[in-house]
Design a protein around this motif. Structure first.
Motif, mmCIF file in Angstrom:
data_model
loop_
_atom_site.group_PDB
_atom_site.id
_atom_site.type_symbol
_atom_site.label_atom_id
_atom_site.label_comp_id
_atom_site.label_asym_id
_atom_site.label_seq_id
_atom_site.Cartn_x
_atom_site.Cartn_y
_atom_site.Cartn_z
ATOM 1 N N VAL A 131 -9.216 15.541 3.983
ATOM 2 C CA VAL A 131 -8.417 14.984 2.883
ATOM 3 C C VAL A 131 -8.055 13.537 3.187
ATOM 4 N N LEU A 132 -7.607 13.291 4.423
ATOM 5 C CA LEU A 132 -7.198 11.938 4.813
ATOM 6 C C LEU A 132 -8.366 10.969 4.670
ATOM 7 N N GLU A 133 -9.516 11.373 5.178
ATOM 8 C CA GLU A 133 -10.663 10.455 5.137
ATOM 9 C C GLU A 133 -11.141 10.203 3.711
ATOM 10 N N GLU A 134 -11.095 11.241 2.892
ATOM 11 C CA GLU A 134 -11.469 11.054 1.475
ATOM 12 C C GLU A 134 -10.531 10.055 0.802
ATOM 13 N N GLU A 135 -9.248 10.224 1.080
ATOM 14 C CA GLU A 135 -8.269 9.348 0.439
ATOM 15 C C GLU A 135 -8.378 7.904 0.925
ATOM 16 N N ILE A 136 -8.639 7.735 2.215
ATOM 17 C CA ILE A 136 -8.789 6.374 2.739
ATOM 18 C C ILE A 136 -10.018 5.714 2.112
ATOM 19 N N VAL A 188 -7.819 16.498 7.933
ATOM 20 C CA VAL A 188 -8.551 15.267 8.266
ATOM 21 C C VAL A 188 -9.531 14.903 7.148
ATOM 22 N N TRP A 223 2.622 8.577 3.821
ATOM 23 C CA TRP A 223 2.473 7.130 3.973
ATOM 24 C C TRP A 223 3.817 6.484 4.234
ATOM 25 N N LEU A 269 0.135 13.889 1.489
ATOM 26 C CA LEU A 269 -0.337 12.677 2.186
ATOM 27 C C LEU A 269 0.123 11.451 1.418
ATOM 28 N N LYS A 270 -0.091 11.495 0.104
ATOM 29 C CA LYS A 270 0.195 10.321 -0.708
ATOM 30 C C LYS A 270 1.705 10.171 -0.990
ATOM 31 N N ALA A 309 -5.527 22.495 0.151
ATOM 32 C CA ALA A 309 -6.053 21.124 0.253
ATOM 33 C C ALA A 309 -5.423 20.207 -0.801
ATOM 34 N N ARG A 353 -3.823 9.429 11.516
ATOM 35 C CA ARG A 353 -3.774 10.885 11.707
ATOM 36 C C ARG A 353 -2.425 11.318 12.268
ATOM 37 N N LEU A 382 -2.138 19.261 0.622
ATOM 38 C CA LEU A 382 -2.285 18.285 1.715
ATOM 39 C C LEU A 382 -2.550 16.884 1.164
ATOM 40 N N ARG A 383 -3.309 16.820 0.085
ATOM 41 C CA ARG A 383 -3.622 15.520 -0.521
ATOM 42 C C ARG A 383 -2.365 14.908 -1.163
ATOM 43 N N TYR A 408 0.076 11.148 9.519
ATOM 44 C CA TYR A 408 -0.223 12.152 8.490
ATOM 45 C C TYR A 408 0.217 13.541 8.959
ATOM 46 N N PHE A 409 -0.157 13.898 10.185
ATOM 47 C CA PHE A 409 0.223 15.219 10.695
ATOM 48 C C PHE A 409 1.750 15.329 10.826
ATOM 49 N N ARG A 435 0.826 -1.197 0.000
ATOM 50 C CA ARG A 435 0.000 0.000 0.000
ATOM 51 C C ARG A 435 0.869 1.258 0.000
#
Lengths: 342, 219
Positions: free
Chosen positions: B27-32, B25, A184, A179-180, A172, A210, A175-176, A213-214, A146
Motif C-alpha cells: 500500500v505504501l509503495e503504491e501510494e508513493i 508495504v 503522514w 496511511l494518508k 488494505a 516505513r 491501511l491505505r 507508517y508502521f 505534502r
C-alpha cells in the motif's frame, strides 16, 4: 528508558511547543470568537506526540532542539486545526474531556478558528528560513505541503466511505486510508522533518517512511481500540463515539467482513441513519458483536505486528546514530505500543 | 502448551505479521508511486515544457536576462570589493559597460560565483542569515577554509568583517558529500544605511566565490 521518562520527555517537548504556539497567536481583537479559541485546543493538553517525534529525530541526528522548534510548532498548530475541523465533520461532542469547539460555540465559528490556525501555522514555517537557511527551510516547507495534502486526501476517503455507507471495505483499504489520513502527519513527516533539520538536509527523508507508517498505523488502531474499551475520563472522548460516528475503523471493517448476513444488514442499516438518529444502545450492540467476532482482539494483534515492524525499521535506521536519550525516546514509544495494555 | 503447539503458535503469529507487513508495504509503495506521478502531472501542467522547448530563443533570452541580473549584482559587489583591494581598482565600473560586458563575465558568474541576497532590508542591530551548499562531485576529498571581506557599501560605508560569522569556516568534503554553509550577519547598531556587499572566498584550487548583498535601512 522508563515509560515515565518517555512521558516526561514528551511533556517537556509538548510544553516548549505550546509556549511557542502561544507566542504566534496575535494579542489583539477579535479575541472572544477567534484568538482565545485558537489557543483552546492546544492548551487542553495533548500527548505532544508529533512535536516530540520531530524534536527527538532532530536531536538524534545531531541537531538542536531550537532548530526544530518552529517546525514542531507548525506541526502541532496544524494538528489542532485538523482536530477542530475533524470534530465538526465527525459531529463529535467531546475533545480532551471538554465539549468540542463547535459544541461550545457553533460550527461557523469553529470552522473559522480552524482556518486561522492553519494560516498561523505558516508563520513558524516562514521563520524557518532565518534559522535553517533557505535550502533546508524549503525542504521542510515541501514536507509540510505534502503532509497537508496527504491528510486531506485520507480524510476525503473516509468521509466518502461514510457518505456512501461503504460496508465491503478490506484491511488494505483501511491501511491505505490511515496511511494518508493519519500516518503522514502523525509520524512520517515529524520524523522526516526532524531528521532533515538534524542533518541539515543531508538525509534522504524517504528512509523514515516505513517506520513512520508502521508507527502511525499502530498508534491509530490503538487509539481506535481505546475509543471502544477505554475509560471515558482517561480517553477524553465519548466511548463508542467512533461507532456512532460510523468511523471505518479496523474493528468495524473486520466485523462487517466476518458477521452473519442478518447482523451485517443491521449494522449497515445503523450506519445508513443520520448520526443524530444513531442510539448509544445500538452502538453498544455493535460493540458486543465486535467482541463476539474477536474484531478487537484481531485489531490489537494487528497494532502489535505493525509496532513490531516499526521496531525492526527503527533498529535498522537508527543503528547509525549515537546512543542518546532522544533516540531512546523514539525506541521507547515503539516498545510502549508493542507492550500496551488497554 | 507443548513445544509443538508453541512452535505452531509462533509460526502462526510470524506468518500473520509477515502477511500484514507485506500488505502494508505494498500500500505504501503504491501510494508513493501515485504521489510521484501526480506531482509530475502537475509539473507538466504548470510548466509547459514542450512550449518552452518550441521557442528556444525565448528560453535563451530568459536565461540571459536572469544571468544579466546576477552578473550585475556580482559586478556591483566586485566593484565595491575592488575599492578595498587595490590591485582590482582598474576594473570598469560603468553600469552601461557592465551590461555590454555581461556575456563575457557570464562564465565568471556561472563558474562558481554565487550571489546571495537578503530578501528584505535589515535594520542596524538585526541579524540576517545566508546559506549555500557545497557539493563534492569529484572523487577526491576536499579541504577548504572560507575567508571573508568587510562589507562595503555603495557609498563607501564599511561594516567590519567580524560582523560576519561563517559556520563552518573550515570544511572537509568527502566524495558526493554536501555541506551547508551558513553565514550570519549581525548588523552593528551603528551601521549606516547603504547597499552592502561582501565577498566570501576560499583559496585555489578549490575556488569558492560568494557575493553577499544586503540593504541596511533605518526605515
Amino acid at each position: 528508558m522508563s515509560n515515565s521518562l518517555m512521558k516526561s520527555m514528551l511533556a517537556e517537548y509538548g510544553a516548549a511547543t505550546l509556549e511557542g504556539i502561544n507566542k504566534y497567536i496575535p494579542d489583539k481583537e477579535p479575541r472572544k470568537y477567534l484568538y482565545d479559541l485558537v489557543a483552546d485546543y492546544p492548551n487542553r493538553g495533548g500527548k505532544g506526540f508529533r512535536p516530540g517525534l520531530c524534536i527527538a529525530a532532530c536531536k538524534a541526528y545531531g541537531g538542536k532542539q531550537s532548530d526544530a522548534m518552529d517546525s514542531a510548532i507548525c506541526l502541532e498548530l496544524l494538528h489542532n486545526a485538523f482536530l477542530v475541523h475533524d470534530d465538526i465533520e465527525d459531529e463529535s461532542f467531546f475533545r480532551r474531556n471538554k465539549p468540542t469547539l463547535h459544541e461550545a460555540n457553533n460550527s461557523a465559528i469553529a470552522i473559522n478558528v480552524g482556518d486561522a490556525m492553519q494560516v498561523l501555522s505558516l508563520s513558524p514555517l516562514y521563520r524557518n528560513r532565518e534559522i535553517l537557511g533557505d535550502r533546508v527551510a524549503t525542504k521542510v516547507y515541501l514536507e509540510v505541503q505534502r503532509m497537508i495534502l496527504e491528510s486531506v486526501e485520507g480524510q476525503a476517503m473516509e468521509l466518502g466511505w461514510r457518505k456512501d455507507n461503504m460496508c465491503d471495505l478490506k484491511e488494505a483499504d483501511y491501511l491505505r486510508m490511515i496511511l494518508k489520513k493519519t500516518c503522514w502527519y502523525t509520524c512520517m513527516q515529524p520524523l522526516r522533518i526532524g531528521a532533515i533539520i538534524g542533518t541539515r538536509g543531508q538525509i534522504d527523508p524517504d528512509t523514515f517512511d516505513r517506520l513512520g507508517y508502521f508507527m502511525g498505523t499502530s498508534f491509530q488502531i490503538q487509539d481506535d481500540i481505546l475509543n471502544l474499551v477505554g475509560e471515558e475520563d482517561k480517553y477524553g472522548k465519548e466511548v463508542c463515539g467512533d461507532i456512532i460516528e460510523g468511523k471505518r475503523t479496523l474493528m468495524l471493517i473486520h466485523l462487517l467482513g466476518n458477521c452473519k448476513p442478518a447482523e451485517f444488514r443491521d449494522v449497515r442499516s445503523f450506519l445508513a441513519n443520520p448520526i443524530k438518529d444513531r442510539s448509544i444502545e445500538d452502538a453498544r450492540s455493535i460493540l458486543e458483536l465486535m467482541h463476539q467476532y474477536d474484531s478487537i482482539e484481531q485489531a490489537k494483534k494487528t497494532a502489535q505486528y505493525l509496532a513490531g515492524g516499526a521496531l525492526k525499521e527503527f533498529y535498522s535506521i537508527f543503528s547509525k546514530c549515537h546512543e542518546t536519550q532522544d533516540k531512546a525516546l523514539i525506541e521507547n514509544i515503539i516498545l510502549y505500543m508493542i507492550n500496551r495494555e488497554y | 502448551m507443548t513445544n509443538k503447539e508453541t512452535k505452531e503458535k509462533t509460526e502462526e503469529i510470524f506468518s500473520g505479521a509477515q502477511r500484514l507487513i507485506s500488505s502494508a508495504v505494498n500500500v505504501l509503495e503504491e501510494e508513493i508511486a501515485a504521489g510521484i506521478l501526480a506531482a509530475k502531472k502537475i509539473e507538466k501542467k504548470v510548466i509547459d515544457v514542450e512550449d518552452i522547448r518550441s521557442d528556444p530563443s525565448d528560453l535563451l533570452n530568459r536565461i540571459r536576462r536572469d544571468t544579466h541580473e546576477a552578473v550585475d549584482l556580482f559586478l556591483d559587489a566586485f566593484t565595491a570589493i575592488s575599492k578595498q583591494v587595490q590591485n582590482l581598482a582598474s576594473l570598469n565600473t560603468d553600469k552601461e559597460t557592465k551590461k555590454e560586458e555581461a556575456p563575457v563575465s557570464k562564465a565568471t558568474a556561472n563558474n562558481g560565483a554565487i550571489v546571495l541576497e537578503a530578501d528584505h532590508p535589515v535594520k542596524p542591530g538585526e541579524t540576517v542569515s545566508f546559506c549555500f551548499s557545497l557539493l563534492e562531485d569529484t572523487e577526491e576529498v576536499t579541504k577548504l577554509e572560507l575567508k571573508k571581506t568587510n562589507l562595503i557599501g555603495q557609498s563607501n560605508h564599511t561594516i567590519h568583517s567580524r560582523a560576519l560569522k561563517i559556520t563552518p569556516r573550515k570544511v572537509q568534503l568527502i566524495p558526493n558529500e554536501e555541506q551547508e554553509i551558513t553565514i550570519d550577519l549581525v548588523v552593528p547598531k551603528n551601521a549606516v544605511p547603504d547597499q552592502y556587499n561582501a565577498f566570501i572566498t576560499s583559496a585555489s584550487p578549490h575556488a569558492i566565490k560568494v557575493v553577499l548583498h544586503v540593504e541596511v535601512t533605518n526605515d
